[in-house]
Design an enzyme around this catalytic site. Structure first.
Site, PDB file in Angstrom:
ATOM      1  N   GLU A   1       0.813  -1.214   0.000  1.00 14.33           N
ATOM      2  CA  GLU A   1       0.000   0.000   0.000  1.00 14.33           C
ATOM      3  C   GLU A   1       0.846   1.264   0.000  1.00 14.33           C
ATOM      4  O   GLU A   1       0.503   2.272  -0.634  1.00 14.33           O
ATOM      5  CB  GLU A   1      -0.936   0.011   1.215  1.00 14.33           C
ATOM      6  CG  GLU A   1      -2.089  -0.990   1.135  1.00 14.33           C
ATOM      7  CD  GLU A   1      -1.719  -2.396   1.580  1.00 14.33           C
ATOM      8  OE1 GLU A   1      -0.526  -2.669   1.836  1.00 14.33           O
ATOM      9  OE2 GLU A   1      -2.634  -3.236   1.679  1.00 14.33           O
TER      10      GLU A   1
ATOM     11  N   HIS B   1     -11.519  -3.433  10.924  1.00 10.11           N
ATOM     12  CA  HIS B   1     -12.245  -3.316   9.652  1.00 10.11           C
ATOM     13  C   HIS B   1     -13.440  -2.373   9.792  1.00 10.11           C
ATOM     14  O   HIS B   1     -14.405  -2.482   9.057  1.00 10.11           O
ATOM     15  CB  HIS B   1     -12.726  -4.691   9.174  1.00 10.11           C
ATOM     16  CG  HIS B   1     -11.658  -5.496   8.487  1.00 10.11           C
ATOM     17  ND1 HIS B   1     -10.345  -5.488   8.896  1.00 10.11           N
ATOM     18  CD2 HIS B   1     -11.703  -6.315   7.408  1.00 10.11           C
ATOM     19  CE1 HIS B   1      -9.639  -6.286   8.095  1.00 10.11           C
ATOM     20  NE2 HIS B   1     -10.440  -6.797   7.188  1.00 10.11           N
TER      21      HIS B   1
END
Ligand SMILES: Cc1ncc(C[n+]2csc(CCOP(=O)(O)OP(=O)(O)O)c2C)c(N)n1
Lengths: 324, 356
Positions: free
Chosen positions: B69, B138
């Site tokens: 990322e 999450h």
């Protein structure tokens, strides 16, 4: 000169570039105590052969990305000297209008991507620029490339490995150049690397590597020329590790051989092998003197330009926060 | 008052379809637009939002990536500096934490630090998760971290119309835009015109008028605020509901004007309250108030990590019931506390069965 003896034109051009960088930085160091330069400076003195050797192999429309220790790369790529000096002075005529200082030099017209003070951050950005270049759809052998410079310390950042993998996977037109000066601030490689086999590490990504131990500017140049030819042919990235040595302190104008982390003995072989001196000696004295004179004049003009330039207007604080 | 409904369009489209359509249309219009991110090209297509794009545009413009990322953010920034328009997609907002160095030290700074010599037209799409055990890593709404940094824009559309218009605007914007989506909004539908259009950043929407209290709902909490408005109406309280749509730039004028009229301002964020978007909105409104500042309140995630078990998770989030109860107490401070007798879970949320 290890079989890389240059033609006279290249020799003169390379010497001029080495001389311009060395003398510019010596002048920066001379001016520094006056406090006119409003910026931390990370001098490249002693390391110039890496920037000059690689940038001489680039085309004008190629890009180059470097770090806060970027004066050498900036000038070697043809970055504007007046704008650089004004930028160091914090003047409105600086390349970034006084918002960059020494650590974030930029000159997009000359192919100088902006530099960064956060170690490793420009490595993926250089690759991203190369990613876009690959999509320009130029014929093989005629594409543009990016050269990305960074230090040995930067190779320890995760983003370095991530970027190598991505660049190799997508065969990006990028030449990675590690300037291994053996130190990250004062920390030697032995504190940081389990092995010095950097090129071996890089090769595991499928990237051809070139290790140059003596900082010879013409070896670096020759190596870069060959690597760039392969990159332009679409073969993907290549990696150069150039051993070199930082003569001055990590940041600031002075020397630091009494600071207990290295000795002047370590410097001696590098100084004997100084690229500027050795290439200068290869030139005919009259030609060398003419180049030296011209270099002094350009630097004097740049300093005068910086001194005489106005400060940015106060409202400039608020410009360029967002792009239109 | 503006509404997200365009009378010229009767076509209803889901939030997912709206995102997908915006990207497809912009990719048709501008060859520099490309989608990059983990799994953007697989058969699930980021819950459908990138589905079909790979087949149409191929691997050069819809690119899967290594699990990198940090580098992929930098590569996207570099490509943007070279004139391309990357859309970097993250299946969870939590993963933006791996991109912070590049987003904050480079993307946000480049235009300024380089004196205007470069632009970074980058879109970073990220999805906030909720329920079915999304849990600690999450579920985070991290938008306030990005609002803090000059040079970034932050938008959090709450309906399909704004999703398409904001994403189109984000792609065309010459700045890095953090695009905040919420997983539970994905199935919601709204009328969405087929032709490309933009929704301007920095303009809040009054989505329900009222006179007694102003409710500002951020991201998914807008949906809960609208339901709370219905519950409050049952006890005679008229709530005005505002969707800020864009958090940076933030339309303080619209919110301040409403709070000035109602005298009460409750901001409900899809994130923690401390140093959050709600804190910013409340402070900005109070700073503007001359004389009578409104009564203010903030709601958001419980000051804890998000648990996975539904028994605990239900108290982690504000919901229509808790919002209505809080609003009631603000509007009628002298009255006995009241809480509506309502099902706390909205139907489309109840319909959501994971895994993601
Ligand atoms: C991410 C990050 N960590 C730490 C620093 C502090 N720092 C500045 S320069 C430097 C050394 C970097 O060494 P190297 O990459 O070898 O480059 P050199 O300075 O030798 O040119 C460090 C650690 C920083 N600027 N950025």
């Amino acid at each position: 000169m290890s079989g890389n003896t240059p033609d006279p034109e290249t020799l003169a051009r390379v010497y001029r570039s080495l001389r311009l960088i060395r003398r510019t930085e010596e002048e920066i160091a001379r001016l520094y105590p006056s406090d006119k330069i409003k910026s931390p400076v990370h001098l490249s003195i002693g390391q110039e052969s890496v920037s000059v050797g690689v940038c001489d192999a680039l085309n004008d429309d190629d890009m180059m990305s470097a770090t806060y220790r970027g004066h050498a790369a900036y000038l070697a790529k043809g970055g504007d000297l007046n704008q650089m000096m004004a930028e160091l002075y914090g003047k409105g005529t600086g390349g970034a209008g006084g918002k960059a200082g020494s650590m974030h030099l930029v000159d997009m017209k000359a192919g100088v991507l902006g530099m960064s003070a956060v170690v490793g951050t420009t490595i993926p950005i250089a690759a991203g620029y190369a990613f876009a270049m690959k999509r320009e759809g130029r014929p093989s052998g005629e594409g543009r490339i990016t050269a990305g410079f960074f230090g040995d310390g930067a190779t320890e950042e995760g983003v370095f490995s991530e970027t190598l993998n991505f660049a190799a996977l997508h065969k990006l037109p990028i030449l990675f150049v590690c300037e291994n000066n053996g130190f990250a601030i004062h920390s030697p490689l032995s504190n940081r690397w389990a092995t010095e086999a950097l090129c071996e590490r890089v090769r595991t990504y499928g990237i051809p590597t070139h290790e140059i131990d003596d900082a010879d500017v013409f070896t670096i140049r020759r190596t870069a020329v060959d690597a760039i030819q392969a990159i332009r042919a679409g073969e993907g990235p290549q990696f150069m590790e150039c051993k070199t040595y930082r003569w001055r302190e990590h940041v600031g104008p002075g020397e630091d051989y009494d600071d207990d982390y290295r000795t002047r003995d370590e410097l001696a072989p590098w100084q004997e092998n100084d690229a500027m001196a050795t290439t200068g000696e290869m030139l005919d004295a009259a030609e060398r003197d003419a180049i030296d004179k011209d270099v002094e004049q350009r630097i004097a003009e740049a300093i005068a330009f910086a001194e005489q330039s106005p400060w940015p207007e106060p409202e400039e604080l608020f410009s360029h926060v967002y792009a239109d | 008052m503006s509404t997200p409904t365009d009378p010229s369009s009767q076509r209803s489209l889901s939030y997912v379809g709206a995102l997908n359509e915006a990207v497809e249309q912009e990719m048709d219009l501008d060859p520099g637009v490309f989608v990059i991110g983990l799994n953007v090209d697989d058969h699930k297509g980021i819950q459908g939002t990138t589905q079909g794009l790979f087949d149409k545009f191929g691997p050069d413009r819809v690119m899967d990536t290594p699990l990198s990322e940090d580098a992929v953010t930098g590569i996207s920034i570099g490509a943007a500096m070279a004139g391309m328009r990357p859309i970097h997609v993250h299946i969870r907002m939590d993963f933006l934490l791996l991109c912070m160095n590049q987003l904050i030290n480079m993307a946000a700074k480049a235009h300024y630090m380089y004196g205007g010599q470069t632009k970074v037209p980058l879109v970073v799409r990220s999805i906030i998760g909720k329920s079915w055990g999304q849990g600690a890593q999450h579920s985070q709404g991290l938008h306030s971290m990005f609002m803090h940094v000059p040079g970034l824009k932050v938008v959090a559309p709450t309906n399909a119309y704004d999703a398409k218009g904001c994403l189109t605007a984000a792609i065309r914007d010459n700045n890095p835009v953090i695009f905040v989506e919420h997983r539970l909004l994905y199935s919601t539908e709204a009328p969405v015109p087929e032709a490309p259009y933009t929704v301007e950043f920095g303009k809040a929407r009054v989505v329900g008028q009222g006179t007694d209290i102003t409710l500002v709902g951020i991201s998914y909490m807008l949906v809960e605020c609208l339901r709370a408005r219905e519950l409050l109406a049952e006890v005679g309280i008229s709530a005005e509901v505002i969707d800020p749509v864009s958090l940076m730039p933030l339309d303080v004028d619209t919110i301040a004007a409403s709070a000035g009229r109602t005298g009460n301002l409750l901001v409900v964020d899809n994130a923690w309250t401390v140093a959050g978007a709600g804190s910013e909105i409340v402070a900005a409104v109070c700073e503007r108030a001359t004389g009578n500042a409104p009564v203010v309140g903030r709601m958001g995630y419980a000051p804890t990590t998000c648990p996975t078990t539904p028994v605990l998770e239900k108290d982690f989030y504000p919901n229509a019931t808790t919002i209505a109860a809080r609003a009631f107490a603000m509007v009628r401070p002298g009255d006995k506390p009241w809480s509506p007798d309502a099902e706390p879970t909205l139907p489309h949320e109840a319909a959501f069965k994971g895994p993601f």
